[in-house]
Design an enzyme around this catalytic site. Structure first.
Site, PDB file in Angstrom:
ATOM      1  N   GLY A  30       0.813  -1.213   0.000  1.00 45.49           N
ATOM      2  CA  GLY A  30       0.000   0.000   0.000  1.00 45.49           C
ATOM      3  C   GLY A  30       0.841   1.255   0.000  1.00 45.49           C
ATOM      4  N   GLY A  35       5.170   4.761  -8.967  1.00 49.53           N
ATOM      5  CA  GLY A  35       6.017   3.589  -9.227  1.00 49.53           C
ATOM      6  C   GLY A  35       5.164   2.319  -9.199  1.00 49.53           C
ATOM      7  N   HIS A  36       4.311   2.198  -8.174  1.00 53.31           N
ATOM      8  CA  HIS A  36       3.406   1.039  -8.116  1.00 53.31           C
ATOM      9  C   HIS A  36       2.499   1.031  -9.343  1.00 53.31           C
ATOM     10  CE1 HIS A  36       4.002   1.536  -3.601  1.00 53.31           C
ATOM     11  NE2 HIS A  36       4.298   0.271  -3.769  1.00 53.31           N
ATOM     12  N   GLN A  60       8.154  -9.096   7.872  1.00 53.35           N
ATOM     13  CA  GLN A  60       9.369  -8.600   7.209  1.00 53.35           C
ATOM     14  C   GLN A  60       9.940  -7.345   7.870  1.00 53.35           C
ATOM     15  OE1 GLN A  60       7.103  -7.949   3.412  1.00 53.35           O
ATOM     16  NE2 GLN A  60       8.499  -6.237   3.148  1.00 53.35           N
ATOM     17  N   GLY A 146       9.362  -4.077  -8.501  1.00 53.41           N
ATOM     18  CA  GLY A 146      10.221  -2.954  -8.898  1.00 53.41           C
ATOM     19  C   GLY A 146      11.689  -3.270  -8.625  1.00 53.41           C
ATOM     20  N   GLU A 147      12.550  -2.760  -9.507  1.00 47.11           N
ATOM     21  CA  GLU A 147      13.998  -2.977  -9.318  1.00 47.11           C
ATOM     22  C   GLU A 147      14.578  -2.101  -8.217  1.00 47.11           C
ATOM     23  OE1 GLU A 147      15.910  -2.511 -13.113  1.00 47.11           O
ATOM     24  OE2 GLU A 147      15.559  -4.619 -13.617  1.00 47.11           O
ATOM     25  N   ASP A 149      13.937  -2.378  -5.207  1.00 44.40           N
ATOM     26  CA  ASP A 149      14.310  -3.410  -4.228  1.00 44.40           C
ATOM     27  C   ASP A 149      15.048  -4.506  -4.995  1.00 44.40           C
ATOM     28  OD1 ASP A 149      12.902  -2.451  -1.720  1.00 44.40           O
ATOM     29  OD2 ASP A 149      11.276  -2.404  -3.174  1.00 44.40           O
ATOM     30  N   GLN A 152      15.696  -7.736  -3.135  1.00 42.44           N
ATOM     31  CA  GLN A 152      14.423  -8.453  -2.941  1.00 42.44           C
ATOM     32  C   GLN A 152      14.029  -9.206  -4.217  1.00 42.44           C
ATOM     33  OE1 GLN A 152      10.661  -7.017  -0.889  1.00 42.44           O
ATOM     34  NE2 GLN A 152      10.143  -6.401  -2.971  1.00 42.44           N
ATOM     35  N   SER A 184       9.187   5.999  -3.536  1.00 41.00           N
ATOM     36  CA  SER A 184       9.104   5.023  -2.454  1.00 41.00           C
ATOM     37  C   SER A 184       7.987   5.462  -1.527  1.00 41.00           C
ATOM     38  CB  SER A 184      10.430   5.017  -1.677  1.00 41.00           C
ATOM     39  OG  SER A 184      10.253   4.429  -0.408  1.00 41.00           O
TER      40      SER A 184
HETATM   41  O1  PAF Z   1       8.179  -4.642  -1.926  1.00 40.68           O
HETATM   42  C1  PAF Z   1       7.202  -4.693  -1.151  1.00 40.68           C
HETATM   43  O2  PAF Z   1       6.347  -3.807  -1.127  1.00 40.68           O
HETATM   44  C2  PAF Z   1       7.059  -5.868  -0.210  1.00 40.68           C
HETATM   45  O3  PAF Z   1       8.293  -6.301   0.243  1.00 40.68           O
HETATM   46  C3  PAF Z   1       6.260  -7.046  -0.817  1.00 40.68           C
HETATM   47  C4  PAF Z   1       6.963  -7.639  -2.007  1.00 40.68           C
HETATM   48  C5  PAF Z   1       4.872  -6.555  -1.216  1.00 40.68           C
HETATM   49  C6  PAF Z   1       6.107  -8.150   0.228  1.00 40.68           C
HETATM   50  O4  PAF Z   1       5.450  -7.695   1.371  1.00 40.68           O
END
Ligand code: PAF
Length: 279
Positions: A30, A35-36, A60, A146-147, A149, A152, A184
């Protein structure tokens, strides 16, 4: 847009969507920004049905105050996703995702022993827990990340390959504002003054690639970056590393890898920002 809160309802909708074609999935926590939306747009172009999840995953967050201060803008997020023509928004509660504690331990080896993994113990295990669950609930054809992260993304690719999941993982370019600041959700927590200065992070990395071209021993570049960033009041480097883009292992000399990524994490007051560029 269909807003779903229960896993059982999501599974029914996904089964129906899969009869009609492909499912593109964008997992988020959320506090959405452009970017999202660029991920949702891409998923829209490449799939018949677009599913977005909005879930602030507690497992996390290694720092509980970071979890409680994480921005939450649910109503605005829903409106943005409606305009972006998202088909299904999955917004589960914590109890729905974790009816009991998730004790699974993932092992990502050296991929997680550096940078974010080293600074935030348990973070990637929590990411893998939630993403593996979300993949299991949504069984998408493609999933979009997204790159920004970068580490990740590498961890999720590894997890999908280890678990032999039949999901195409798609990394999407970092979305920047017109001054170069990587978008971000955490930018919302910056003061106006901090927001004004924050594009220095990207600009410094771009300049650092020129410094490294003159002096390929990267220790010198790292010191230079530290000086540039830390001369700004309230800015502190967590790490700046130039890594092999495939293994994520830091390199000492520019010539030690052919595909390189410079990755940075900076504390701006209490807010931690990350960014990376091809180096
Ligand atoms: O990048 C994020 O927003 C989070 O780490 C994700 C991948 C949604 C996992 O909670």
């Amino acid at each position: 847009m269909n807003i779903i809160r229960k896993v059982s309802d999501l599974k029914i909708e996904i089964a129906a969507a899969k009869e009609r074609g492909s499912v593109g999935f964008v997992p988020t926590m959320g506090a959405l920004h452009n970017g999202h939306l660029s991920l949702v747009e891409r998923a829209r172009k490449e799939n018949d049905c677009v599913v977005v999840s909005l879930f602030v995953n507690p497992t996390q967050f290694n720092d509980k105050s970071d979890l409680s201060s994480y921005p939450r803008t649910e109503d605005k997020d829903i409106a943005m996703l409606q305009s972006a023509e998202c088909d299904i928004l999955f917004m589960p509660s914590v109890e729905e995702v974790y009816p009991q504690a998730d004790n699974r331990k993932f092992n990502f080896g050296t991929l997680e022993s550096v940078m974010e993994g080293a600074q935030r113990p348990g973070h990637f295990n929590g990411v893998a827990q939630v993403v593996s669950k979300l993949f299991d609930f949504a069984t998408p054809t493609r999933a979009y990340f997204g790159e920004k992260d970068f580490q990740q993304l590498a961890i999720i690719r590894k997890m999908s390959s280890d678990l032999k999941l039949d999901i195409e993982i798609i990394g999407c370019e970092i979305f920047r504002d017109d001054r170069g600041l990587a978008l971000s959700s955490r930018n919302m927590l910056l003061s106006d003054e901090q927001l004004e200065v924050a594009p220095i992070i990207y600009r410094t990395m771009i300049e650092a690639s020129k410094v490294a071209a003159w002096s390929p021993d990267l220790e010198h570049t790292k010191e230079w970056v530290k000086e540039q960033i830390e001369c700004i009041q309230g800015f502190k480097i967590d790490y700046f590393e130039v890594v092999d883009a495939n293994t994520l292992q830091p390199i000492a000399l520019l010539e030690d890898a052919t595909e390189r990524r410079a990755c940075i994490a900076v504390k701006v007051g209490n807010i931690r920002l990350i960014d990376n560029i091809t180096f």
